[in-house]
Design a protein around this motif. Structure first.
Motif, PDB file in Angstrom:
ATOM      1  N   CYS A   1       0.830  -1.211   0.000  1.00 47.64           N
ATOM      2  CA  CYS A   1       0.000   0.000   0.000  1.00 47.64           C
ATOM      3  C   CYS A   1       0.868   1.266   0.000  1.00 47.64           C
ATOM      4  CB  CYS A   1      -0.936  -0.002   1.206  1.00 47.64           C
ATOM      5  SG  CYS A   1      -2.181  -1.302   1.169  1.00 47.64           S
ATOM      6  N   PHE A   2       1.896   1.295   0.834  1.00 47.05           N
ATOM      7  CA  PHE A   2       2.742   2.484   0.873  1.00 47.05           C
ATOM      8  C   PHE A   2       3.512   2.665  -0.434  1.00 47.05           C
ATOM      9  CE2 PHE A   2       6.783   4.589   1.738  1.00 47.05           C
ATOM     10  CZ  PHE A   2       6.353   5.757   2.363  1.00 47.05           C
ATOM     11  N   ASN A   3       4.076   1.577  -0.947  1.00 46.93           N
ATOM     12  CA  ASN A   3       4.836   1.687  -2.196  1.00 46.93           C
ATOM     13  C   ASN A   3       3.937   2.097  -3.354  1.00 46.93           C
ATOM     14  OD1 ASN A   3       7.204   0.923  -0.926  1.00 46.93           O
ATOM     15  ND2 ASN A   3       6.877  -1.261  -1.334  1.00 46.93           N
ATOM     16  N   ALA A   4       2.716   1.561  -3.405  1.00 48.53           N
ATOM     17  CA  ALA A   4       1.794   1.937  -4.474  1.00 48.53           C
ATOM     18  C   ALA A   4       1.436   3.416  -4.389  1.00 48.53           C
ATOM     19  CB  ALA A   4       0.533   1.075  -4.402  1.00 48.53           C
ATOM     20  N   LEU A   5       1.189   3.912  -3.175  1.00 51.36           N
ATOM     21  CA  LEU A   5       0.866   5.325  -3.007  1.00 51.36           C
ATOM     22  C   LEU A   5       2.049   6.214  -3.379  1.00 51.36           C
ATOM     23  CD1 LEU A   5      -1.093   7.512  -2.017  1.00 51.36           C
ATOM     24  CD2 LEU A   5      -0.198   7.125   0.307  1.00 51.36           C
ATOM     25  N   MET A   6       3.243   5.829  -2.942  1.00 48.21           N
ATOM     26  CA  MET A   6       4.417   6.638  -3.256  1.00 48.21           C
ATOM     27  C   MET A   6       4.686   6.667  -4.758  1.00 48.21           C
ATOM     28  SD  MET A   6       8.318   6.212  -1.800  1.00 48.21           S
ATOM     29  CE  MET A   6       8.482   4.589  -2.566  1.00 48.21           C
TER      30      MET A   6
ATOM     31  N   GLU B   1       8.577  -6.767  -3.068  1.00 49.42           N
ATOM     32  CA  GLU B   1       9.349  -7.979  -2.800  1.00 49.42           C
ATOM     33  C   GLU B   1      10.813  -7.645  -2.497  1.00 49.42           C
ATOM     34  OE1 GLU B   1       8.856 -10.455  -6.170  1.00 49.42           O
ATOM     35  OE2 GLU B   1       6.783 -11.020  -5.708  1.00 49.42           O
ATOM     36  N   SER B   2      11.342  -6.686  -3.229  1.00 49.38           N
ATOM     37  CA  SER B   2      12.735  -6.295  -2.998  1.00 49.38           C
ATOM     38  C   SER B   2      12.914  -5.687  -1.616  1.00 49.38           C
ATOM     39  CB  SER B   2      13.170  -5.302  -4.075  1.00 49.38           C
ATOM     40  OG  SER B   2      13.019  -5.851  -5.360  1.00 49.38           O
ATOM     41  N   VAL B   3      11.960  -4.867  -1.201  1.00 48.79           N
ATOM     42  CA  VAL B   3      12.061  -4.242   0.117  1.00 48.79           C
ATOM     43  C   VAL B   3      11.916  -5.290   1.219  1.00 48.79           C
ATOM     44  CG1 VAL B   3      10.976  -2.593   1.681  1.00 48.79           C
ATOM     45  CG2 VAL B   3      11.279  -2.013  -0.723  1.00 48.79           C
ATOM     46  N   ILE B   4      11.039  -6.276   1.022  1.00 47.18           N
ATOM     47  CA  ILE B   4      10.876  -7.334   2.026  1.00 47.18           C
ATOM     48  C   ILE B   4      12.180  -8.100   2.211  1.00 47.18           C
ATOM     49  CG2 ILE B   4       9.720  -9.508   2.501  1.00 47.18           C
ATOM     50  CD1 ILE B   4       7.205  -8.366   1.225  1.00 47.18           C
ATOM     51  N   LEU B   5      12.833  -8.431   1.117  1.00 51.56           N
ATOM     52  CA  LEU B   5      14.100  -9.147   1.211  1.00 51.56           C
ATOM     53  C   LEU B   5      15.214  -8.261   1.765  1.00 51.56           C
ATOM     54  CD1 LEU B   5      13.965 -11.086  -2.193  1.00 51.56           C
ATOM     55  CD2 LEU B   5      13.623 -12.028   0.104  1.00 51.56           C
ATOM     56  N   LEU B   6      15.260  -7.013   1.322  1.00 50.14           N
ATOM     57  CA  LEU B   6      16.306  -6.104   1.789  1.00 50.14           C
ATOM     58  C   LEU B   6      16.180  -5.836   3.283  1.00 50.14           C
ATOM     59  CD1 LEU B   6      18.689  -4.250   1.053  1.00 50.14           C
ATOM     60  CD2 LEU B   6      17.011  -2.434   0.633  1.00 50.14           C
ATOM     61  N   SER B   7      14.974  -5.756   3.789  1.00 51.93           N
ATOM     62  CA  SER B   7      14.778  -5.489   5.220  1.00 51.93           C
ATOM     63  C   SER B   7      15.219  -6.644   6.096  1.00 51.93           C
ATOM     64  CB  SER B   7      13.306  -5.176   5.495  1.00 51.93           C
ATOM     65  OG  SER B   7      12.491  -6.297   5.197  1.00 51.93           O
TER      66      SER B   7
ATOM     67  N   LEU C   1      12.677  -1.012   9.205  1.00 51.26           N
ATOM     68  CA  LEU C   1      11.700  -2.031   8.790  1.00 51.26           C
ATOM     69  C   LEU C   1      11.975  -3.364   9.479  1.00 51.26           C
ATOM     70  CD1 LEU C   1      11.241  -1.429   4.949  1.00 51.26           C
ATOM     71  CD2 LEU C   1       9.624  -0.947   6.790  1.00 51.26           C
ATOM     72  N   THR C   2      13.224  -3.697   9.690  1.00 57.55           N
ATOM     73  CA  THR C   2      13.546  -4.958  10.353  1.00 57.55           C
ATOM     74  C   THR C   2      12.995  -4.986  11.773  1.00 57.55           C
ATOM     75  OG1 THR C   2      15.589  -5.006   9.049  1.00 57.55           O
ATOM     76  CG2 THR C   2      15.428  -6.517  10.909  1.00 57.55           C
ATOM     77  N   ILE C   3      13.162  -3.892  12.482  1.00 59.60           N
ATOM     78  CA  ILE C   3      12.638  -3.824  13.851  1.00 59.60           C
ATOM     79  C   ILE C   3      11.116  -3.932  13.856  1.00 59.60           C
ATOM     80  CG2 ILE C   3      12.445  -2.341  15.882  1.00 59.60           C
ATOM     81  CD1 ILE C   3      15.217  -1.225  15.156  1.00 59.60           C
TER      82      ILE C   3
ATOM     83  N   ILE D   1       7.624  14.623   0.216  1.00 55.32           N
ATOM     84  CA  ILE D   1       7.134  14.091   1.492  1.00 55.32           C
ATOM     85  C   ILE D   1       7.214  12.563   1.517  1.00 55.32           C
ATOM     86  CG2 ILE D   1       5.102  13.848   2.951  1.00 55.32           C
ATOM     87  CD1 ILE D   1       4.295  16.673   2.123  1.00 55.32           C
ATOM     88  N   MET D   2       6.794  11.919   0.450  1.00 53.33           N
ATOM     89  CA  MET D   2       6.785  10.459   0.419  1.00 53.33           C
ATOM     90  C   MET D   2       8.201   9.885   0.444  1.00 53.33           C
ATOM     91  SD  MET D   2       3.647   9.743   0.613  1.00 53.33           S
ATOM     92  CE  MET D   2       3.766   7.970   0.377  1.00 53.33           C
ATOM     93  N   THR D   3       9.111  10.485  -0.287  1.00 60.64           N
ATOM     94  CA  THR D   3      10.490   9.987  -0.264  1.00 60.64           C
ATOM     95  C   THR D   3      11.155  10.237   1.090  1.00 60.64           C
ATOM     96  OG1 THR D   3      11.187  12.080  -1.274  1.00 60.64           O
ATOM     97  CG2 THR D   3      10.823  10.202  -2.738  1.00 60.64           C
ATOM     98  N   THR D   4      10.785  11.326   1.738  1.00 63.31           N
ATOM     99  CA  THR D   4      11.336  11.583   3.072  1.00 63.31           C
ATOM    100  C   THR D   4      10.838  10.554   4.079  1.00 63.31           C
ATOM    101  OG1 THR D   4      11.447  13.953   2.599  1.00 63.31           O
ATOM    102  CG2 THR D   4      11.537  13.286   4.908  1.00 63.31           C
ATOM    103  N   ILE D   5       9.550  10.219   4.000  1.00 58.72           N
ATOM    104  CA  ILE D   5       9.007   9.186   4.892  1.00 58.72           C
ATOM    105  C   ILE D   5       9.661   7.837   4.598  1.00 58.72           C
ATOM    106  CG2 ILE D   5       6.920   7.932   5.515  1.00 58.72           C
ATOM    107  CD1 ILE D   5       5.335  10.477   4.964  1.00 58.72           C
ATOM    108  N   ALA D   6       9.866   7.550   3.305  1.00 60.66           N
ATOM    109  CA  ALA D   6      10.517   6.289   2.952  1.00 60.66           C
ATOM    110  C   ALA D   6      11.953   6.230   3.463  1.00 60.66           C
ATOM    111  CB  ALA D   6      10.487   6.101   1.437  1.00 60.66           C
ATOM    112  N   SER D   7      12.623   7.370   3.535  1.00 58.62           N
ATOM    113  CA  SER D   7      14.010   7.397   4.014  1.00 58.62           C
ATOM    114  C   SER D   7      14.111   7.129   5.510  1.00 58.62           C
ATOM    115  CB  SER D   7      14.652   8.747   3.697  1.00 58.62           C
ATOM    116  OG  SER D   7      14.650   9.000   2.303  1.00 58.62           O
ATOM    117  N   MET D   8      13.012   7.263   6.239  1.00 60.56           N
ATOM    118  CA  MET D   8      13.061   7.057   7.682  1.00 60.56           C
ATOM    119  C   MET D   8      13.287   5.602   8.061  1.00 60.56           C
ATOM    120  SD  MET D   8      10.094   9.644   9.062  1.00 60.56           S
ATOM    121  CE  MET D   8      10.435   9.184  10.764  1.00 60.56           C
ATOM    122  N   ILE D   9      13.161   4.677   7.104  1.00 60.90           N
ATOM    123  CA  ILE D   9      13.433   3.275   7.424  1.00 60.90           C
ATOM    124  C   ILE D   9      14.923   3.063   7.702  1.00 60.90           C
ATOM    125  CG2 ILE D   9      11.442   2.464   6.127  1.00 60.90           C
ATOM    126  CD1 ILE D   9      13.310   1.719   3.852  1.00 60.90           C
ATOM    127  N   TRP D  10      15.755   4.011   7.299  1.00 62.35           N
ATOM    128  CA  TRP D  10      17.187   3.937   7.605  1.00 62.35           C
ATOM    129  C   TRP D  10      17.549   4.782   8.838  1.00 62.35           C
ATOM    130  CZ3 TRP D  10      15.930   3.611   2.315  1.00 62.35           C
ATOM    131  CH2 TRP D  10      16.433   2.484   1.661  1.00 62.35           C
TER     132      TRP D  10
END
Length: 495
Positions: free
Chosen positions: A28-33, A55-61, A80-82, A221-230
């Motif tokens: 849902c988040f990736n589709a919206l972004m 799928e790539s994000v699931i494996l990368l996390s 994301l791992t936490i 805004i969306m890319t900034t929120i996505a960057s918070m996973i790091w």
């Protein structure tokens, strides 16, 4: 207890529910972004990559590296791992957990991720067995977090099982674990505050980078929120930066307290938040001295607190053990086995704490490293050895300073007790001498040189008066007689 089909079913349910919720949220988040980016930037067909991207994000996390054209991405988004570990733990606690369910869910989890790694369109850096191992480790951490507290294992493993060790050693181990937890928590707080400070100081530079890239508000805004996973990764870099070691973005630039240049970096908006050099020398010294100050304060607390090692021997109610009753006691010897036993537990605790921190920090720094490409971006992160040294060395020095202050305090207390005892003994001798002199002054003085008090004797109506004169040679007795007796003497001498 025998495993049942219900237990196996619960393990399958935990694995399936956790993966489904995680995948749905990311999709849902990736589709919206991607939709917002395609609408604002004018890209066509960007949303078609939603599932592949998810799928790539699931494996990368879960630590699985990816390759896409000239990008080699191994920088794990630990945020994301936490969240995934917490999700697995919550599902296991909600649906029920057991050892048989753990094995079933682990097998399903590893199999699904192996299939995902084999079918994803991006190139997987790790082999399939390593993919199963990494993803299974993430699932095991989350599931065991919920399973172990429900078993009898925590109740079986207690401090009573270490009864073969002396009580001071057990207290030292407890103190070491407590100090390690406090120091790690303080390091997390320091790193988070540092990242927030970077954001407050450099958010305008990040806004200018968005403008130069032509990104609209929604995409920014969306890319900034996505960057918070790091964020945990940035916090680890911030901890290394505060300690003076710094971090590097490949071979392009290095950020530390002495230098910082973000102009040659890739056009990644979050990189604009990285700090510049600290110009004030006292500010650099203050930042680098925080681990020392932290360990010094904690060490003093452990050394002098009445509920901890209590090297001064104070009572738990806060009153000092040196009371009026202690004035009559003998002052203990400074160099004795009692003093040695007093300082052995804090020594063990401080040394064990430094060892634990020296083991934890390299592991954390290693997990925060990765790559964003080849050649110049092949290594991003911190120097593990240098960063560990810049944190553990001042921490150890702080504990050493606290221990030495404890020794000085005990020695000073011993010296004051000796001085007080000496003064009391001298005052006691002076008081005794003064009392003796006063008693001599108040005693009655003799009337003659060495005479005795005259005595009057009355017998048969005769009054005899005797006066004894003390002499070193001989004392004679004189008697006063009446006229009647003067004619007839009664003694030989009178005759």
């Amino acid at each position: 207890m025998r495993p049942t089909l219900k237990d196996f079913g619960k393990g399958l349910s935990v694995s399936a529910l956790s993966l489904a919720l995680y995948a749905i949220a990311l999709t849902c988040f990736n589709a919206l972004m991607l939709l917002i980016i395609s609408m604002e930037e004018g890209g066509q067909g960007v949303t078609d990559y939603t599932m592949t991207f998810t799928e790539s994000v699931i494996l990368l996390s879960q630590g699985v590296g990816l390759e896409f054209e000239s990008i080699r991405l191994t920088l794990v988004p630990w945020g994301l791992t936490i969240l995934l570990v917490v999700l697995i733990r919550s599902a296991a606690a909600r649906l029920g957990c057991s050892w048989s369910g753990f094995l079933t869910g682990l097998a399903v989890w590893a199999a699904v991720h192996a299939w995902m790694a084999a079918t994803v369109q991006m190139v997987i850096i790790d082999a399939i067995p390593f993919v199963m191992l990494k993803t299974g480790a993430v699932y095991a951490v989350g599931y065991l977090w919920a399973l172990i507290p429900r078993t009898n294992l925590p109740r079986r493993i207690t401090w009573k099982d270490m009864a073969f060790l002396p009580d001071p050693v057990i207290d030292a181990v407890r103190a070491a674990l407590r100090l390690t937890a406090i120091i790690v928590t303080c390091f997390v707080v320091i790193s988070f505050v540092t990242v927030c400070t970077w954001t407050a100081l450099n958010h305008q530079a990040m806004g200018r980078l968005f403008s130069s890239m032509g990104m609209e508000t929604g995409s920014a805004i969306m890319t900034t929120i996505a960057s918070m996973i790091w964020l945990p990764t940035f916090m680890t870099w911030a901890l290394s930066w505060v300690s003076g070691s710094g971090f590097s973005i490949g071979s392009l630039t290095t950020f530390s307290l002495w230098n910082g240049q973000a102009q040659s970096l890739p056009t990644i908006p979050v990189f604009a938040l990285f700090p510049e050099a600290v110009e004030l020398p006292w500010a650099r010294i203050a930042l680098m001295a925080m681990p020392f100050a932290l360990s010094l304060i904690l060490g003093l607390w452990q050394m002098f607190a009445s509920s901890r090692f209590n090297v001064l021997g104070r009572e738990h109610d806060g009153s000092s053990s040196t009371t009026k009753d202690d004035d009559t006691r003998d002052t203990p010897e400074l160099v004795s086995w009692k003093t040695v036993r007093l300082f052995v537990p804090p020594t063990i605790a401080f040394c064990l704490t430094c060892v634990l921190i020296s083991v934890l920090l390299p592991a954390v720094f290693a997990m925060a490293n990765g790559s964003l490409g080849y050649d110049r971006l092949a290594h991003i992160g911190v120097d593990i050895a240098a960063s560990t040294q810049t944190l553990t060395r001042p921490t150890a020095l702080g504990f050493l300073a606290a221990w030495l202050l404890g020794v000085i305090a005990v020695a000073a207390r011993y010296g004051m007790a000796r001085l007080s005892q000496t003064i009391r003994n001298r005052n006691s001798r002076i008081s005794t001498t003064a009392k003796a002199s006063k008693a001599d002054d108040e005693s009655p003085k003799p009337t003659g040189t060495d005479e005795r008090t005259p005595r009057t004797v009355v017998s048969d109506r005769r009054t005899d008066t005797q006066s004894a004169t003390a002499s070193t040679v001989e004392a004679k007795t004189f008697r006063t007689v009446s006229s009647a007796e003067s004619v007839n003497p009664t003694t030989k001498e009178d005759k």
